[in-house]
Write a protein that holds these residues in place. Structure first.
Motif, PDB file in Angstrom:
ATOM      1  N   GLY A   1       8.710 -48.892  16.548  1.00  0.00           N
ATOM      2  CA  GLY A   1       9.224 -47.893  15.616  1.00  0.00           C
ATOM      3  C   GLY A   1       8.604 -46.531  15.808  1.00  0.00           C
ATOM      4  N   VAL A   2       8.390 -45.826  14.705  1.00  0.00           N
ATOM      5  CA  VAL A   2       7.880 -44.458  14.775  1.00  0.00           C
ATOM      6  C   VAL A   2       6.462 -44.420  15.336  1.00  0.00           C
ATOM      7  CG1 VAL A   2       6.930 -44.377  12.426  1.00  0.00           C
ATOM      8  CG2 VAL A   2       7.746 -42.277  13.493  1.00  0.00           C
ATOM      9  N   VAL A   3       5.656 -45.459  15.086  1.00  0.00           N
ATOM     10  CA  VAL A   3       4.283 -45.477  15.596  1.00  0.00           C
ATOM     11  C   VAL A   3       4.300 -45.483  17.121  1.00  0.00           C
ATOM     12  CG1 VAL A   3       2.047 -46.626  15.551  1.00  0.00           C
ATOM     13  CG2 VAL A   3       3.524 -46.727  13.541  1.00  0.00           C
ATOM     14  N   GLY A   4       5.169 -46.316  17.694  1.00  0.00           N
ATOM     15  CA  GLY A   4       5.288 -46.377  19.147  1.00  0.00           C
ATOM     16  C   GLY A   4       5.723 -45.043  19.735  1.00  0.00           C
ATOM     17  N   LYS A   5       6.662 -44.369  19.069  1.00  0.00           N
ATOM     18  CA  LYS A   5       7.143 -43.074  19.558  1.00  0.00           C
ATOM     19  C   LYS A   5       6.039 -42.018  19.494  1.00  0.00           C
ATOM     20  CE  LYS A   5      11.949 -43.912  18.209  1.00  0.00           C
ATOM     21  NZ  LYS A   5      12.970 -43.641  17.180  1.00  0.00           N
TER      22      LYS A   5
ATOM     23  N   GLN B   1       7.103 -39.952   1.546  1.00  0.00           N
ATOM     24  CA  GLN B   1       5.854 -40.493   0.990  1.00  0.00           C
ATOM     25  C   GLN B   1       4.999 -41.070   2.111  1.00  0.00           C
ATOM     26  OE1 GLN B   1       7.182 -43.430  -1.794  1.00  0.00           O
ATOM     27  NE2 GLN B   1       8.103 -44.737  -0.265  1.00  0.00           N
ATOM     28  N   GLY B   2       3.897 -41.723   1.727  1.00  0.00           N
ATOM     29  CA  GLY B   2       3.024 -42.337   2.710  1.00  0.00           C
ATOM     30  C   GLY B   2       3.654 -43.576   3.335  1.00  0.00           C
ATOM     31  N   GLN B   3       3.215 -43.889   4.552  1.00  0.00           N
ATOM     32  CA  GLN B   3       3.686 -45.085   5.250  1.00  0.00           C
ATOM     33  C   GLN B   3       2.481 -45.794   5.859  1.00  0.00           C
ATOM     34  OE1 GLN B   3       7.134 -45.872   6.088  1.00  0.00           O
ATOM     35  NE2 GLN B   3       8.247 -43.958   5.887  1.00  0.00           N
ATOM     36  N   MET B   4       2.468 -47.121   5.797  1.00  0.00           N
ATOM     37  CA  MET B   4       1.422 -47.903   6.459  1.00  0.00           C
ATOM     38  C   MET B   4       2.059 -48.957   7.340  1.00  0.00           C
ATOM     39  SD  MET B   4      -1.446 -48.334   3.459  1.00  0.00           S
ATOM     40  CE  MET B   4      -2.526 -49.277   4.507  1.00  0.00           C
ATOM     41  N   TYR B   5       1.419 -49.222   8.480  1.00  0.00           N
ATOM     42  CA  TYR B   5       1.899 -50.209   9.444  1.00  0.00           C
ATOM     43  C   TYR B   5       0.757 -51.176   9.722  1.00  0.00           C
ATOM     44  CZ  TYR B   5       5.736 -46.982   9.944  1.00  0.00           C
ATOM     45  OH  TYR B   5       6.812 -46.174   9.669  1.00  0.00           O
ATOM     46  N   LEU B   6       1.028 -52.456   9.510  1.00  0.00           N
ATOM     47  CA  LEU B   6      -0.032 -53.462   9.532  1.00  0.00           C
ATOM     48  C   LEU B   6       0.180 -54.461  10.664  1.00  0.00           C
ATOM     49  CD1 LEU B   6       0.111 -54.233   5.694  1.00  0.00           C
ATOM     50  CD2 LEU B   6      -1.275 -52.504   6.835  1.00  0.00           C
ATOM     51  N   SER B   7      -0.870 -54.630  11.476  1.00  0.00           N
ATOM     52  CA  SER B   7      -0.880 -55.727  12.441  1.00  0.00           C
ATOM     53  C   SER B   7      -2.010 -56.667  12.033  1.00  0.00           C
ATOM     54  CB  SER B   7      -1.105 -55.197  13.857  1.00  0.00           C
ATOM     55  OG  SER B   7      -2.450 -54.798  14.036  1.00  0.00           O
ATOM     56  N   GLN B   8      -2.262 -57.673  12.826  1.00  0.00           N
ATOM     57  CA  GLN B   8      -3.278 -58.653  12.463  1.00  0.00           C
ATOM     58  C   GLN B   8      -4.667 -58.012  12.368  1.00  0.00           C
ATOM     59  OE1 GLN B   8      -2.755 -61.818  11.511  1.00  0.00           O
ATOM     60  NE2 GLN B   8      -4.939 -61.941  11.061  1.00  0.00           N
ATOM     61  N   ASP B   9      -4.957 -57.077  13.264  1.00  0.00           N
ATOM     62  CA  ASP B   9      -6.315 -56.528  13.302  1.00  0.00           C
ATOM     63  C   ASP B   9      -6.388 -55.007  13.184  1.00  0.00           C
ATOM     64  OD1 ASP B   9      -5.047 -56.237  15.688  1.00  0.00           O
ATOM     65  OD2 ASP B   9      -6.730 -56.843  16.950  1.00  0.00           O
ATOM     66  N   ILE B  10      -5.252 -54.334  13.104  1.00  0.00           N
ATOM     67  CA  ILE B  10      -5.256 -52.868  13.022  1.00  0.00           C
ATOM     68  C   ILE B  10      -4.374 -52.425  11.855  1.00  0.00           C
ATOM     69  CG2 ILE B  10      -4.541 -50.724  14.160  1.00  0.00           C
ATOM     70  CD1 ILE B  10      -6.901 -51.736  15.567  1.00  0.00           C
TER      71      ILE B  10
ATOM     72  N   GLY C   1       7.649 -51.947  12.562  1.00  0.00           N
ATOM     73  CA  GLY C   1       8.262 -50.912  11.739  1.00  0.00           C
ATOM     74  C   GLY C   1       9.206 -51.435  10.682  1.00  0.00           C
ATOM     75  N   ASN C   2       9.252 -52.763  10.498  1.00  0.00           N
ATOM     76  CA  ASN C   2      10.119 -53.341   9.471  1.00  0.00           C
ATOM     77  C   ASN C   2       9.436 -53.261   8.105  1.00  0.00           C
ATOM     78  OD1 ASN C   2      12.125 -54.289  11.384  1.00  0.00           O
ATOM     79  ND2 ASN C   2      10.591 -55.788  12.005  1.00  0.00           N
TER      80      ASN C   2
ATOM     81  N   ASP D   1       5.011 -40.374  -4.651  1.00  0.00           N
ATOM     82  CA  ASP D   1       4.787 -41.403  -5.673  1.00  0.00           C
ATOM     83  C   ASP D   1       4.489 -42.789  -5.122  1.00  0.00           C
ATOM     84  OD1 ASP D   1       5.114 -39.987  -8.196  1.00  0.00           O
ATOM     85  OD2 ASP D   1       7.162 -39.637  -7.534  1.00  0.00           O
ATOM     86  N   GLY D   2       4.126 -42.868  -3.854  1.00  0.00           N
ATOM     87  CA  GLY D   2       3.817 -44.199  -3.356  1.00  0.00           C
ATOM     88  C   GLY D   2       3.720 -44.257  -1.852  1.00  0.00           C
ATOM     89  N   VAL D   3       3.721 -45.485  -1.350  1.00  0.00           N
ATOM     90  CA  VAL D   3       3.574 -45.741   0.076  1.00  0.00           C
ATOM     91  C   VAL D   3       4.417 -46.954   0.444  1.00  0.00           C
ATOM     92  CG1 VAL D   3       1.510 -47.164  -0.293  1.00  0.00           C
ATOM     93  CG2 VAL D   3       1.883 -46.124   1.938  1.00  0.00           C
ATOM     94  N   THR D   4       4.990 -46.943   1.640  1.00  0.00           N
ATOM     95  CA  THR D   4       5.710 -48.117   2.115  1.00  0.00           C
ATOM     96  C   THR D   4       4.810 -48.891   3.069  1.00  0.00           C
ATOM     97  OG1 THR D   4       6.692 -46.862   3.917  1.00  0.00           O
ATOM     98  CG2 THR D   4       7.986 -47.062   1.899  1.00  0.00           C
ATOM     99  N   LEU D   5       4.816 -50.210   2.955  1.00  0.00           N
ATOM    100  CA  LEU D   5       4.067 -51.088   3.858  1.00  0.00           C
ATOM    101  C   LEU D   5       5.044 -51.689   4.852  1.00  0.00           C
ATOM    102  CD1 LEU D   5       1.728 -52.928   1.303  1.00  0.00           C
ATOM    103  CD2 LEU D   5       1.337 -50.779   2.515  1.00  0.00           C
TER     104      LEU D   5
END
Length: 378
Positions: free
Chosen positions: A253-257, A200-209, A86-87, A77-81
């Motif tokens: 966080g999980v992306v790094g792992k 659910q879905g997860q998104m991880y945002l940096s300045q350019d990626i 990873g915060n 039902d959604g996505v976390t930003l």
């Protein structure tokens, strides 16, 4: 016996992807004889996972596939930003459009969706012809005479071109149709096992990626990453693991792992993004075009597949209502062209904002406005 008011008994559908299979399913349900062509003799499909936006999830459920999607795919039902470390920034919840007890959106493995749809096509006794497509056609007021690439011929009441981004049917049907254009971005995709606590879905945002994860089976998720590649460089397969690890550098966080698990054996799909929108009629006489053939979009709104399904549902809906073919096709365009402009236009705009490094608030507002718009009835 056909139930269409346009009195069609035999229809040719060119292309055995999502658009073509959706059209074949809807037409067979109305009692129309259907020949479905796909030029791939194996009728296989390329890709990893597919994000099912609220638009796409609803359309596939409307096509009758909700049980299979929830069994073999993943509904949520959604996505976390989240930020780069990873915060959690915020959670975006979606409205359940199909039914109160069916999740709002989800994901599915691309080959699994193909299998689900192909099984339904076969169950409805569609005549599927593989390893062949249209060589040429001519039409008169009553039908279309078609010559296939194997030399065989046939006459049909109606022809639907659904042969994708690099469509032969588009070139045969529309004069001076534009070619697909490169958008300036590429999309990376990799499959991973889903962490146990993810629902659910997860998104991880940096300045350019922007990196996102969509659960797409009971146990797997796929990662997608959008990269600005203005020169559209060719990348050798052996380069891909090193390049993607470089793009993910600095994520915690999980992306790094997960980054640490990528190696030379990791299956990576890398695809430059191309798009097209035919901003005019998608038909000529007794031939109509649907799906990526006329409105191939980028993955920013997760709605390319859903748009193809919606096209098929709406086209057959209008063929059922109008006794005159031209009236049915005109009504089809009245419903579909504005939606095509919305989805393709806003998807491209989101990509442009990403490439320009626009403030996250500006990107977020356009995304939220777009998600609200695609949830409207079609």
């Amino acid at each position: 016996m056909s139930h269409l008011k346009t009195h069609m008994n035999k229809v040719l559908v060119v292309g055995g992807g999502i658009a073509g299979m959706s059209a074949a399913i809807r037409l067979r349900e109305e009692g129309v004889k259907v020949d479905l062509l796909d030029k791939d003799p194996n009728w296989s499909v390329y890709g990893t996972g597919l994000t099912l936006s609220v638009l796409t999830f609803r359309a596939l459920c409307d096509l009758g596939l909700s049980k299979e999607l929830l069994k073999h795919g993943h509904g949520h039902d959604g996505v976390t930003l989240n930020d780069k470390d990873g915060n959690l920034i915020r959670e975006v919840r979606s409205e359940r459009l199909f039914a109160p007890d069916v999740p709002a959106e989800g994901g599915v493995l691309r080959p699994v969706l193909h299998q689900i749809m192909a099984a339904r096509v076969k169950e409805l006794n569609t005549n599927v012809k593989l390893g062949v497509t249209v060589e040429s056609y001519s039409q008169d007021a009553d039908g279309v005479d078609v010559t296939l690439t194997d030399g065989s011929t046939g006459r049909y009441d109606f022809v639907i071109g659904a042969d994708g981004l690099f469509s032969t049917m588009r070139d045969l049907t529309l004069e001076n149709a534009p070619a697909p254009r490169f958008t300036g971005q590429a999309c990376w995709r990799i499959l991973f096992d889903t962490p146990k606590d993810w629902v659910q879905g997860q998104m991880y945002l940096s300045q350019d990626i922007k990196v996102g994860f969509t659960p797409c089976s009971p146990t797997q998720m796929y990662m997608y990453l959008l990269e600005a590649v203005p020169g559209n460089p060719w990348r050798e397969p052996e380069e891909l693991p090193g390049l993607i690890k470089g793009l993910l550098e600095g994520f915690g966080g999980v992306v790094g792992k997960l980054r640490e698990t990528i190696n030379a054996d990791t299956e990576i799909v890398y695809r430059p993004l191309e798009s097209i929108l035919i901003d005019d009629d998608w038909y000529k006489g007794r031939v109509a075009l649907i799906g990526d053939t006329v409105h191939a979009t980028t993955p920013h709104l997760g709605s390319g597949a859903g748009m193809a399904v919606e096209d098929a549902i709406v086209l057959v809906d209008e063929l059922k209502k109008a006794p005159v073919l031209e009236d049915a096709l005109h009504a089809f365009m009245q419903r579909r062209l504005p939606r095509g402009r919305l989805v393709v236009g806003n998807s491209l705009k989101l990509g442009e904002l990403e490439m320009a490094g626009a403030p996250s608030e500006q990107q977020g507002k356009l995304m939220q406005d777009s998600l609200h718009a695609i949830a409207e009835p079609y």
